[in-house]
Design a protein around this motif. Sequence first.
Motif, PDB file in Angstrom:
ATOM      1  N   ARG A 147     110.409  94.771  50.330  1.00  0.00           N
ATOM      2  CA  ARG A 147     111.707  93.532  49.863  1.00  0.00           C
ATOM      3  C   ARG A 147     111.002  92.094  50.285  1.00  0.00           C
ATOM      4  N   ALA A 148     109.755  91.873  50.498  1.00  0.00           N
ATOM      5  CA  ALA A 148     109.402  90.566  50.906  1.00  0.00           C
ATOM      6  C   ALA A 148     107.881  90.262  50.253  1.00  0.00           C
ATOM      7  N   GLY A 149     107.480  89.326  50.232  1.00  0.00           N
ATOM      8  CA  GLY A 149     106.050  88.846  49.877  1.00  0.00           C
ATOM      9  C   GLY A 149     105.940  87.496  49.114  1.00  0.00           C
ATOM     10  N   SER A 150     104.832  87.045  49.275  1.00  0.00           N
ATOM     11  CA  SER A 150     104.617  85.771  48.520  1.00  0.00           C
ATOM     12  C   SER A 150     103.206  85.584  47.965  1.00  0.00           C
ATOM     13  N   ILE A 151     103.300  85.162  46.573  1.00  0.00           N
ATOM     14  CA  ILE A 151     101.971  85.157  45.860  1.00  0.00           C
ATOM     15  C   ILE A 151     101.741  83.771  45.820  1.00  0.00           C
ATOM     16  N   VAL A 152     100.784  83.262  46.037  1.00  0.00           N
ATOM     17  CA  VAL A 152     100.207  81.767  45.506  1.00  0.00           C
ATOM     18  C   VAL A 152      99.093  81.815  44.606  1.00  0.00           C
ATOM     19  N   ASN A 153      99.277  81.151  43.576  1.00  0.00           N
ATOM     20  CA  ASN A 153      98.348  81.056  42.634  1.00  0.00           C
ATOM     21  C   ASN A 153      97.719  79.731  42.772  1.00  0.00           C
ATOM     22  N   VAL A 154      96.429  79.661  42.724  1.00  0.00           N
ATOM     23  CA  VAL A 154      95.760  78.360  42.688  1.00  0.00           C
ATOM     24  C   VAL A 154      95.327  77.995  41.256  1.00  0.00           C
ATOM     25  N   GLY A 155      96.138  77.002  40.849  1.00  0.00           N
ATOM     26  CA  GLY A 155      95.975  76.638  39.550  1.00  0.00           C
ATOM     27  C   GLY A 155      95.010  75.210  39.773  1.00  0.00           C
ATOM     28  N   SER A 156      95.347  74.086  39.082  1.00  0.00           N
ATOM     29  CA  SER A 156      94.523  73.051  38.987  1.00  0.00           C
ATOM     30  C   SER A 156      95.365  71.919  38.366  1.00  0.00           C
ATOM     31  N   VAL A 157      94.817  70.817  38.748  1.00  0.00           N
ATOM     32  CA  VAL A 157      95.709  69.604  37.928  1.00  0.00           C
ATOM     33  C   VAL A 157      95.450  69.795  36.487  1.00  0.00           C
ATOM     34  N   ASP A 158      94.481  70.581  36.155  1.00  0.00           N
ATOM     35  CA  ASP A 158      94.474  70.995  34.809  1.00  0.00           C
ATOM     36  C   ASP A 158      95.433  72.066  34.317  1.00  0.00           C
ATOM     37  N   SER A 159      96.120  72.531  35.133  1.00  0.00           N
ATOM     38  CA  SER A 159      97.489  73.530  34.674  1.00  0.00           C
ATOM     39  C   SER A 159      98.667  72.421  34.304  1.00  0.00           C
ATOM     40  N   LEU A 160      98.394  71.235  34.739  1.00  0.00           N
ATOM     41  CA  LEU A 160      99.404  70.385  34.556  1.00  0.00           C
ATOM     42  C   LEU A 160      99.365  69.337  33.363  1.00  0.00           C
ATOM     43  N   PHE A 161      97.972  69.388  32.956  1.00  0.00           N
ATOM     44  CA  PHE A 161      97.571  68.188  31.822  1.00  0.00           C
ATOM     45  C   PHE A 161      96.376  68.886  31.028  1.00  0.00           C
ATOM     46  N   GLY A 162      96.353  68.313  29.976  1.00  0.00           N
ATOM     47  CA  GLY A 162      95.139  68.409  29.057  1.00  0.00           C
ATOM     48  C   GLY A 162      93.928  67.962  29.453  1.00  0.00           C
ATOM     49  N   MET A 163      92.811  68.162  29.080  1.00  0.00           N
ATOM     50  CA  MET A 163      91.644  66.910  29.353  1.00  0.00           C
ATOM     51  C   MET A 163      90.697  67.508  28.174  1.00  0.00           C
ATOM     52  N   ASN A 164      89.923  66.512  27.665  1.00  0.00           N
ATOM     53  CA  ASN A 164      88.958  66.948  26.646  1.00  0.00           C
ATOM     54  C   ASN A 164      87.672  67.562  27.227  1.00  0.00           C
ATOM     55  N   GLY A 165      87.161  68.220  26.710  1.00  0.00           N
ATOM     56  CA  GLY A 165      85.908  68.947  27.130  1.00  0.00           C
ATOM     57  C   GLY A 165      86.103  70.185  27.768  1.00  0.00           C
ATOM     58  N   ILE A 166      87.238  70.534  28.439  1.00  0.00           N
ATOM     59  CA  ILE A 166      87.495  71.788  29.036  1.00  0.00           C
ATOM     60  C   ILE A 166      88.906  72.653  28.540  1.00  0.00           C
ATOM     61  N   THR A 167      88.845  72.592  27.441  1.00  0.00           N
ATOM     62  CA  THR A 167      89.927  73.554  26.755  1.00  0.00           C
ATOM     63  C   THR A 167      90.180  74.842  27.045  1.00  0.00           C
ATOM     64  N   SER A 168      88.987  75.764  27.259  1.00  0.00           N
ATOM     65  CA  SER A 168      89.110  76.858  27.701  1.00  0.00           C
ATOM     66  C   SER A 168      89.731  77.036  29.004  1.00  0.00           C
ATOM     67  N   TYR A 169      89.065  76.162  29.824  1.00  0.00           N
ATOM     68  CA  TYR A 169      89.500  76.277  31.462  1.00  0.00           C
ATOM     69  C   TYR A 169      91.082  75.911  31.332  1.00  0.00           C
ATOM     70  N   CYS A 170      91.372  74.957  30.740  1.00  0.00           N
ATOM     71  CA  CYS A 170      92.955  74.455  30.563  1.00  0.00           C
ATOM     72  C   CYS A 170      93.843  75.581  30.120  1.00  0.00           C
ATOM     73  N   ALA A 171      93.217  76.289  28.944  1.00  0.00           N
ATOM     74  CA  ALA A 171      94.068  77.371  28.433  1.00  0.00           C
ATOM     75  C   ALA A 171      94.282  78.417  29.609  1.00  0.00           C
ATOM     76  N   SER A 172      93.159  78.756  30.493  1.00  0.00           N
ATOM     77  CA  SER A 172      93.483  79.709  31.382  1.00  0.00           C
ATOM     78  C   SER A 172      94.174  79.431  32.544  1.00  0.00           C
ATOM     79  N   LYS A 173      94.279  78.167  32.857  1.00  0.00           N
ATOM     80  CA  LYS A 173      95.018  77.675  33.991  1.00  0.00           C
ATOM     81  C   LYS A 173      96.529  77.512  33.560  1.00  0.00           C
ATOM     82  N   TRP A 174      96.575  76.982  32.251  1.00  0.00           N
ATOM     83  CA  TRP A 174      98.116  76.809  31.849  1.00  0.00           C
ATOM     84  C   TRP A 174      98.674  78.258  31.816  1.00  0.00           C
ATOM     85  N   GLY A 175      97.760  79.118  31.254  1.00  0.00           N
ATOM     86  CA  GLY A 175      98.286  80.491  31.431  1.00  0.00           C
ATOM     87  C   GLY A 175      98.740  81.140  32.714  1.00  0.00           C
TER      88      GLY A 175
END
Length: 260
Positions: free
Chosen positions: A130-158
Amino acid sequence: MKSLEGRVAIVTGAARGTGAAIASRLVELGATVLLGDILHDEGERVAEELGERAIYVPHDVTKRDEWERIVTRAVESAARVDVLVNNAAVLHLGTIEKTPEDVLRRLLEVNTVGPYLGLRAVVPVMREQRAGSIVNVGSVDSLFGMNGITSYCASKWGLRGMSKAAALELGRDGIRVNSVCPAGGNPGMYGPWMSQLAGFMDETRAYTENRAIPGEAPLDRIAEAVCFFASDASLHCTGVDLPVDGGAHAGRFIPGFNTL
Ligand SMILES: NC(=O)c1ccc[n+]([C@@H]2O[C@H](COP(=O)([O-])OP(=O)(O)OC[C@H]3O[C@@H](n4cnc5c(N)ncnc54)[C@H](O)[C@@H]3O)[C@@H](O)[C@H]2O)c1
């Protein structure tokens, strides 16, 4: 920071870079840490440097049976898992047409499916506690889009979407799920693209300098943010995206405008 004395944490991708910095800070705060990675020599070396509360376990996040193994190892040695840090990831730089389907699938497999398998592996144990903490390391690319990294952005927004939905699903069981979204990490992650990036040094510098706090986030500051979510200092926080990005998410910094 609150002590993590007696807590047990699993950190994925901990053989180097951000994951190693997170493992180190968790150990410093008193936790026992299982470090997973596919870079076995580096992982063994980091664990050895961190001392007896650091244990390296070979662990590919895309393999369900390897998730079972690392969680079983934690439960067998300490009878609990308090913290899971989903940090392991792979990067790809390349435009849409130059990114083959198998590369996109690999990114999604490591960066998004891997953490999902992690949830499936630790949630039953955390529910029992009945306790636990899960921390996912995303990226600024989880918050914004950026050209040239569409596949990485897709994975991090997911991953970021998964964090929010999981936070809602698991909150009543005492399990918190949060994201840390850095602008910066191990420069080694860019290794395969360094020669291409050499042609865009001015653009890259402008990208990292035009922030409230210029430059990339140092690894120890990213680790501190992860430990905030791992610890009881954040007991009422879940579903949060915490940018560690020098204010990049706040908007645009225009150098000349500070002298208007
Ligand atoms: N490097 C950056 O500039 C940057 C910026 C923002 C966010 N991030 C994020 O920070 C996190 C850590 O990255 P980093 O900067 O330390 O880079 P890194 O490449 O040093 O670390 C990634 C780690 O994940 C491991 N890994 C890769 N595939 C794996 C798999 N299938 N199973 C287990 N481990 C695997 C690698 O071996 C490596 O040790 C990642 O989630 C990354 O997306 C990095």
